[in-house]
Design a protein around this motif. Structure first.
Motif, PDB file in Angstrom:
ATOM      1  N   SER A 197     -14.586 -66.003  75.096  1.00 14.69           N
ATOM      2  CA  SER A 197     -13.666 -67.118  74.958  1.00 14.69           C
ATOM      3  C   SER A 197     -12.381 -66.676  74.268  1.00 14.69           C
ATOM      4  O   SER A 197     -11.276 -67.034  74.680  1.00 14.69           O
ATOM      5  CB  SER A 197     -14.374 -68.202  74.164  1.00 14.69           C
ATOM      6  OG  SER A 197     -13.517 -69.232  73.845  1.00 14.69           O
ATOM      7  N   LEU A 245     -21.153 -80.114  79.067  1.00 14.95           N
ATOM      8  CA  LEU A 245     -20.578 -78.914  79.653  1.00 14.95           C
ATOM      9  C   LEU A 245     -20.134 -79.171  81.085  1.00 14.95           C
ATOM     10  O   LEU A 245     -18.995 -78.899  81.462  1.00 14.95           O
ATOM     11  CB  LEU A 245     -21.621 -77.798  79.600  1.00 14.95           C
ATOM     12  CG  LEU A 245     -21.131 -76.442  80.008  1.00 14.95           C
ATOM     13  CD1 LEU A 245     -19.997 -75.988  79.121  1.00 14.95           C
ATOM     14  CD2 LEU A 245     -22.250 -75.444  79.960  1.00 14.95           C
ATOM     15  N   SER A 298     -17.699 -71.248  71.472  1.00 15.80           N
ATOM     16  CA  SER A 298     -16.628 -70.754  72.331  1.00 15.80           C
ATOM     17  C   SER A 298     -15.350 -71.544  72.096  1.00 15.80           C
ATOM     18  O   SER A 298     -14.254 -70.980  72.025  1.00 15.80           O
ATOM     19  CB  SER A 298     -17.004 -70.901  73.796  1.00 15.80           C
ATOM     20  OG  SER A 298     -18.139 -70.183  74.090  1.00 15.80           O
ATOM     21  N   THR A 312     -27.078 -74.325  74.942  1.00 13.81           N
ATOM     22  CA  THR A 312     -25.848 -74.269  75.735  1.00 13.81           C
ATOM     23  C   THR A 312     -24.724 -74.986  75.024  1.00 13.81           C
ATOM     24  O   THR A 312     -23.602 -74.497  74.955  1.00 13.81           O
ATOM     25  CB  THR A 312     -26.057 -74.945  77.090  1.00 13.81           C
ATOM     26  OG1 THR A 312     -27.321 -74.572  77.598  1.00 13.81           O
ATOM     27  CG2 THR A 312     -24.983 -74.542  78.067  1.00 13.81           C
ATOM     28  N   TRP A 313     -25.036 -76.145  74.501  1.00 11.93           N
ATOM     29  CA  TRP A 313     -23.998 -76.916  73.838  1.00 11.93           C
ATOM     30  C   TRP A 313     -23.480 -76.212  72.589  1.00 11.93           C
ATOM     31  O   TRP A 313     -22.295 -76.216  72.306  1.00 11.93           O
ATOM     32  CB  TRP A 313     -24.493 -78.320  73.524  1.00 11.93           C
ATOM     33  CG  TRP A 313     -24.666 -79.121  74.764  1.00 11.93           C
ATOM     34  CD1 TRP A 313     -23.995 -78.938  75.935  1.00 11.93           C
ATOM     35  CD2 TRP A 313     -25.552 -80.194  74.975  1.00 11.93           C
ATOM     36  NE1 TRP A 313     -24.437 -79.837  76.862  1.00 11.93           N
ATOM     37  CE2 TRP A 313     -25.382 -80.630  76.303  1.00 11.93           C
ATOM     38  CE3 TRP A 313     -26.480 -80.842  74.180  1.00 11.93           C
ATOM     39  CZ2 TRP A 313     -26.092 -81.682  76.847  1.00 11.93           C
ATOM     40  CZ3 TRP A 313     -27.194 -81.894  74.726  1.00 11.93           C
ATOM     41  CH2 TRP A 313     -27.004 -82.302  76.046  1.00 11.93           C
ATOM     42  N   VAL A 357     -15.435 -71.952  78.855  1.00  8.55           N
ATOM     43  CA  VAL A 357     -16.516 -72.196  79.818  1.00  8.55           C
ATOM     44  C   VAL A 357     -16.973 -70.878  80.418  1.00  8.55           C
ATOM     45  O   VAL A 357     -18.173 -70.632  80.591  1.00  8.55           O
ATOM     46  CB  VAL A 357     -16.047 -73.165  80.920  1.00  8.55           C
ATOM     47  CG1 VAL A 357     -17.138 -73.364  81.933  1.00  8.55           C
ATOM     48  CG2 VAL A 357     -15.628 -74.478  80.319  1.00  8.55           C
ATOM     49  N   THR A 395     -17.155 -81.502  81.361  1.00 10.67           N
ATOM     50  CA  THR A 395     -15.897 -80.858  80.990  1.00 10.67           C
ATOM     51  C   THR A 395     -15.336 -80.101  82.174  1.00 10.67           C
ATOM     52  O   THR A 395     -14.160 -80.232  82.525  1.00 10.67           O
ATOM     53  CB  THR A 395     -16.127 -79.852  79.843  1.00 10.67           C
ATOM     54  OG1 THR A 395     -16.819 -80.489  78.809  1.00 10.67           O
ATOM     55  CG2 THR A 395     -14.821 -79.305  79.340  1.00 10.67           C
ATOM     56  N   MET A 444     -13.017 -81.120  76.148  1.00 10.29           N
ATOM     57  CA  MET A 444     -14.276 -80.735  75.506  1.00 10.29           C
ATOM     58  C   MET A 444     -14.491 -81.499  74.218  1.00 10.29           C
ATOM     59  O   MET A 444     -15.574 -82.031  73.968  1.00 10.29           O
ATOM     60  CB  MET A 444     -14.216 -79.255  75.120  1.00 10.29           C
ATOM     61  CG  MET A 444     -14.403 -78.296  76.219  1.00 10.29           C
ATOM     62  SD  MET A 444     -14.093 -76.656  75.532  1.00 10.29           S
ATOM     63  CE  MET A 444     -13.223 -75.939  76.905  1.00 10.29           C
ATOM     64  N   PHE A 471     -21.298 -73.461  73.659  1.00 11.30           N
ATOM     65  CA  PHE A 471     -20.048 -74.061  74.100  1.00 11.30           C
ATOM     66  C   PHE A 471     -19.162 -74.371  72.896  1.00 11.30           C
ATOM     67  O   PHE A 471     -17.956 -74.104  72.899  1.00 11.30           O
ATOM     68  CB  PHE A 471     -20.402 -75.341  74.855  1.00 11.30           C
ATOM     69  CG  PHE A 471     -19.267 -75.963  75.597  1.00 11.30           C
ATOM     70  CD1 PHE A 471     -18.281 -75.200  76.175  1.00 11.30           C
ATOM     71  CD2 PHE A 471     -19.204 -77.329  75.743  1.00 11.30           C
ATOM     72  CE1 PHE A 471     -17.249 -75.790  76.871  1.00 11.30           C
ATOM     73  CE2 PHE A 471     -18.179 -77.927  76.442  1.00 11.30           C
ATOM     74  CZ  PHE A 471     -17.192 -77.148  76.999  1.00 11.30           C
ATOM     75  N   VAL A 514     -19.424 -69.297  78.100  1.00 16.03           N
ATOM     76  CA  VAL A 514     -20.774 -69.867  78.201  1.00 16.03           C
ATOM     77  C   VAL A 514     -21.476 -69.307  79.437  1.00 16.03           C
ATOM     78  O   VAL A 514     -22.637 -68.904  79.385  1.00 16.03           O
ATOM     79  CB  VAL A 514     -20.701 -71.404  78.265  1.00 16.03           C
ATOM     80  CG1 VAL A 514     -22.069 -71.979  78.501  1.00 16.03           C
ATOM     81  CG2 VAL A 514     -20.111 -71.958  76.995  1.00 16.03           C
TER      82      VAL A 514
END
Lengths: 798, 798
Positions: free
Chosen positions: A288, B556, A321, A314-315, A295, B559, B576, A318, A298
């Protein structure tokens, strides 16, 4: 290809006490025993009961160093090193752990979750900050360098004697690169290269020694500044991914073992399961920061660590990032005296593609696909050349001083070639009113003009890429571009794999942008009214994507990274097509660059699925047997002996209950790890002592966490002769419910279970639940699809 | 909240023979037996050996329809329906399968891989085509409608008597909606709503009846055209996801059971494992076509089906998404007479945000976060209102004719309210020279002006969204926007859940865009030189994101979808932040809209992880026991009896070897599915017959594939009295290596294994490998975190 050996560049040199000076050349083929060739015909074959278990019984005879610190590694992609261990991604749910979890309230879990978010925020912040420091340092150093050289050239253009300028440039470059190479070669060889292959392996579940240490980070950051400032054909983006990962590993543990500082926080996260999750967040934060592509970051983590995926994770990734790109953006905006203007989200900025100029037509799609194919071909060529070069380096350039000299040589040659190209180029362009060039070189051009070749060579690679994307049509003539492509291709290929920290993203983009722009110019020339739609900048972008895709072979994440870096989704579809074509074409010839380097390190990398034609193999054929097991209540002496046995060096031991006196196979009742046994021995958790000293503090999970991740070797633990006669009760500490499979299970099924859960040990049992074998990463990574069907790699110690 | 029941809207009405007219109200609480309440304190509790096994022994007494077609479902989110089955995502690796795989050459696997790509290409193409048809149909129908109404209004504005226009408008709307509601309510209730909750469940591994049938697709497509053309506050984007999934399920099987047409291709893919993978590609293609967001589509599939992830699959999904958006783009460009201009990649197009006008400043970030929080609050309000409305509908609006009437009522009310708003609005705006409005209504405005309220109401929602994003500052006055927000909020909330096919994405965006724009206008008014940076369009976009995020709670994927739809990544970071804030705030109050509807259907939906505080539960407490097992060689009569037992209705049976005569628990040696047994019975694969007729064709995998997925019920298979005495040898057909866990395994560990591998049955064994229990989806989905810690849901038949 012969088996060859080299100094291990990915890992430490052990104690580093002059070990670097020993002759490292061993014929790797001697090391390999038990060569097993599969017929590949699906017929019967006798694999025997071979595995890590009974290999290398005489290893100690020719290597007197402590175990775990091997000095050599056979570099043959048909070998699989036994040196690498797996991460313990599967939680050991022993009684201590379960008790802790059960004691914890709902609120406790909430707090843990919040700490995870806080850590991810910190990871993002620190990664962004590091990226910012690198960027500012490189800009300033390179700025000073180009300023000095430019002054010098301008001075000597008139009076003659430009060779002095050349020497000045070459010396400056070499000096920077020397510093960068020395710290990498002598202090932390693990910081060499982009670090992406290492992070890929780590996310895959392989424990690469020293890859997430603080020292590695420091050397990496300083190294990358030096190598970019030194004018090598490298980028500073790849190393950011590694840096992010190190930051994550450090922050999440709440302490630094290198600095001997323990903040007593985040103790819950001191195990491989949690650490690996944070490292994937760190890698994403790195991407990132490098490309301003949260994105994409991720997705990068996802592509590399997909097997252990989880939505909450994942969140968090995210989030990390997001914070990372934001931090970079914020500090850079302050540095650029435009606080609050968040327009530089990443280290590389492709610049704005205006919406009007970026439209493409349907009939351009085939052209893009052709470019993708070209990128695949050129990428494959790049990879093959780099593969041979790496083999050469493994053979002949293994000493640190040689490595430093090679790096300096490359730096000098890069300067010389650049200078020669600029010198002999006669592509003069008028200086625009907007002064878009940072260091316009007039050289032999008329007043008010600048040398176009110098735009490409006399610049940091990032700026060159941007010029190729955005300079108006006509800024470059075709000859300039073809010469540039040709020379830069070989320079970049030579540079990747040097003992400096540097990435391959930017050089790939630059090569691709150059030939892509060339393609666009030619297209405009040969087609009627082609100059209307064949905007060179557009083709430069496609070429860059094609070349990068052809070299690294990422698809989904790279598409998103490119789209985020261009700041415009209109090109999404063509970029996807180009990358997909480049991957398909490239894969036909050779693997991606990172995979080649992973294979050359003989890392037991687990791919996503078992080879398609492996259904005829079962767990029985794949597993290691016989297995060293312990009883529930085991004699301390036995445990110490087994752990001290350097010839086996096992890490997981099934705990069994004997079935019958006559039977040597016990029934599985648990699994215990070497690290756990070490802690138990260190704390002398013996049955007899517990009885005699009732007040003794009960061993807690904290003791295991404190020892993590650098568990002491068994040699450092003193066990007296009396203590050897004591007994140890493993019940409380073993994982009572290890995953097991019956021995008839097919390899793909074993593979799926192993990969999906990120296991380290999978116990193979018979119908009576007796332990008959143990499947580890190496047993699965051994099989791969070759040209003639299923092939089996050989295992080799070190 | 009381237990309530309703007609099953997600599944078929069984034979549809007037079933819709029966009184459906049963008190659900009567159906629930074995209420199990956990203390939640972590103490001991006796759960007994309850599960699907011994429930509902008298179910047949009050329901004489064939099994598998239950008519009622208790709608209480504390219940878990026993009606839903799982997908068989885990391959049954029996001897037939292994033989086939082993026979297959490397080339064979290559061909399979190529077919998978071809299928994904087809899925993308067809999905794009369907999207194109929907778009063109809606545009034309709505165009005709608005033209007629506009003419009428213009006519009556002068002469008076606008109530006739109102009636005309309301009648036209109701007529369209009636058609849409009738086909859904009477022909295929499964096509109601957006279909996203159903697809979520399918990807989660739950077999939702009839969800991927061709008939559902047809009704869905026609229904969505009618409801959008009918002027409801709905979008056509959500249904595209469902449509894509149906296309995928159809294409990948190479046949249509509905049309009784078998193309004899892709037979290898006729099993749940492969089908589900293709369905995830179809869902992604649907998202891609709906929003022009191929990467967003991949991420959507990923977020929903993350547990069974795989990199090759990701790429194929990506490919399908790509083709889908490209197809739509291509055909729309031809339709719009601009062939080759690929500028409309999705059904909704947010229009171009020019790079210059989209910059944002650091001090706007807190404003965005505030907007996110507001979106979360409003979203939660929306969800709560809709929840109560759904409960009301479940109670009182369950007959198809009532449902159609409600839909028509909503359509009429929508028209009336819109008309009233336009009528009483005095927000006149000058008509710009570019005529950006499609149906500018002059009404009582001066010549050369148009009614601003009509821009929002007298338009398809997609166009209204675009106007709110892009119309120049000053196009709307604040009162117009606040009134519009207020009315549209309630209209949209009332509309979602009607028995029509329609999505909630566009209405959410529209509400959000309206209040976002309002926010921007107010901001510009109250801050000094705010009008410079507080561009209303930008705040409209943020508001749209916030509102949508607050309602559906995706992070995610949403977004990326928003970024791809706006065509500009500059807004990535603020979007985001807005979505994350909206999710956090919204989750504090209530779940996402889709999750609410899934819970109201009592679907056994498996979340990503076991509840945090469930470590004190073990497989022993969770599993169903005793388990109905078969012997390796079993009497046909026994099998038929077990399968015919409607009270148990098991789908998986462990195959055991008896240990000792005294022991009623057998040792596990395999697992066989109901569907497999049905095929065996149908083909009369009995030991005795095999002996007598040696020439009999051996049963092949093809026979199982031909029967898939609609295996006949046991009742349709005739077994004579003689045959009942025969024996069946299950060895060849059972899965010899089912996954097993010891009974001490903790719930999170069981959950992880189950979820990671997408299992349907997990056998629980004791230390002797004897079958002691069986864990299925319902046993795991039962536990969830409530306000006071761990809660357990009740199981209920139908």
């Amino acid at each position: 290809m012969a088996n060859i050996t080299k100094k291990v560049s990915w890992s430490s040199r052990g104690d580093e006490s002059g070990g670097g000076e020993r002759t490292p050349l061993l014929n790797g083929s001697e090391e390999v025993r038990y060569t097993r060739q599969l017929s590949g015909e699906g017929g019967m074959f006798h694999i025997g009961r071979l595995s890590t278990v009974d290999l290398e019984e005489d290893m100690t005879s020719d290597e007197d160093s402590v175990r775990g610190c091997p000095k050599e590694i056979p570099h043959n992609e048909k070998l699989l090193s036994l040196k690498y261990e797996s991460l313990d991604y599967d939680n050991s749910e022993n009684q201590l752990f379960l008790e802790e979890e059960r004691r914890m309230s709902f609120l406790g879990f909430k707090c843990l979750e919040i700490s995870r978010w806080v850590i991810c925020g910190l990871i993002g912040f620190l990664t962004g900050l590091i990226a910012c420091c690198i960027d500012i340092a490189v800009e300033n150093l390179a700025g000073v360098k180009y300023y000095v050289v430019k002054q010098n050239i301008e001075k000597f253009t008139e009076v003659g004697g430009l060779s002095i300028s050349l020497i000045l440039w070459a010396v400056l470059n070499s000096a920077f690169v020397m510093v960068g190479a020395v710290i990498v070669a002598f202090f932390e060889p693990g910081a060499a290269g982009s670090g992406i292959p290492q992070i890929k392996c780590y996310l895959n579940g392989v424990k690469i020694p020293r890859v997430v240490r603080l020292k590695t980070l420091v050397v990496k950051v300083c190294g990358v500044i030096c190598s970019v400032a030194g004018g090598l054909a490298v980028g500073k983006e790849g190393p950011m991914i590694h840096s992010g990962a190190v930051v994550a590993a450090g922050v999440s543990q709440g302490r630094s073992t290198s600095l001997k500082k323990d903040f007593k926080i985040f103790e819950y996260f001191r195990r491989d399961t949690e650490k690996r999750d944070f490292v994937s967040a760190g890698a994403a934060a790195g991407v990132s920061a490098a490309f301003g592509a949260p994105v994409g970051g991720v997705l990068f983590s996802l592509e590399e660590g997909a097997s252990f995926w989880n939505q909450m994770l994942t969140w968090r990734i995210f989030f990390a990032s997001m914070i990372s790109t934001f931090t970079l953006n914020f500090f850079l905006s302050i540095y650029n005296n435009k606080p609050g203007d968040l327009s530089s989200p990443g280290l590389i900025n492709f610049g704005r593609f205006e919406s009007d100029s970026v439209a493409y037509n349907l009939y351009e799609i085939p052209l893009f696909i052709v470019m993708g194919a070209a990128g695949g071909l050129l990428g494959a060529l790049f990879n093959i050349l780099n593969y041979w070069l790496t083999i050469f380096r493994i053979r002949y350039v293994h000493r640190p001083c040689l490595q430093v000299m090679e790096a300096m040589l490359v730096a000098a040659v890069t300067a010389t070639v650049s200078f020669a190209m600029i010198y002999f180029s006669n592509d003069c362009q008028p200086l625009g009113p907007d002064q878009s060039e940072d260091y316009p070189l007039q050289l032999f051009c008329a007043d008010g003009e600048y040398n176009s070749m110098a735009t490409a060579f006399f610049n940091t690679p990032e700026r060159s890429v941007r010029s190729l994307f955005h300079n108006p049509p006509g800024s470059y003539n075709p000859l300039t571009l073809s010469l540039f492509t040709l020379t830069y291709f070989f320079l970049a290929c030579w540079t990747y794999g040097l003992t400096v920290s540097a990435g391959v993203f930017i050089p790939s983009l630059l090569i691709g942008a150059a030939w892509g722009r060339l393609f666009g110019i030619l297209l405009a020339a040969i087609t009627p009214n082609g100059s209307v739609w064949a905007v060179p900048g557009k083709y430069a972008l496609m070429g860059a994507a094609a070349q990068l895709g052809g070299i690294v072979r990422m698809t989904l994440s790279l598409t998103v990274i490119m789209v985020e870096a261009t700041g415009n989704v209109t090109y999404g579809l063509p970029i996807m097509l180009v990358l997909l074509t480049a991957k398909i074409v490239g894969d036909y010839f050779v693997e991606g660059l990172y995979d080649i380097h992973i294979k050359l390190q003989s890392v037991p990398f687990l791919h996503l699925e078992a080879p398609a034609t492996s259904h005829w193999l079962t767990a029985r054929e794949v597993m290691g047997a016989p297995v060293t097991c312990f009883n529930r209540i085991e004699k301390v002496g036995t445990i110490v002996d087994v752990l001290s046995n350097t010839s086996t060096n096992h890490n997981g031991f099934p705990v069994v209950v004997p079935v019958a006196a006559s039977d040597d196979l016990g029934k599985i009742c648990g699994l215990i790890l070497r690290s756990q046994l070490i802690v138990l021995l260190k704390h002398k958790v013996f049955v007899e002592l517990a009885r005699s000293r009732l007040t003794q503090r009960k061993l807690q999970l904290k003791d295991f966490r404190d020892a993590y991740p650098r568990f002491p070797p068994i040699q450092s633990i003193h066990v007296s002769q009396d203590e050897r006669e004591c007994m140890m009760d493993l019940t409380e500490f073993m994982n009572p419910t290890p995953y097991t499979v019956p021995q008839e299970t097919s390899l793909p099924r074993v593979f799926k279970l192993f990969r999906a859960l990120g296991l380290r040990h999978l116990v193979v049992v018979d119908s009576e639940n007796r332990v008959v074998g143990l499947v580890t990463r190496k047993d699965l990574a051994r099989y791969h699809l070759g040209k003639h069907g299923l092939e089996e790699m050989q295992l080799a110690q070190t």
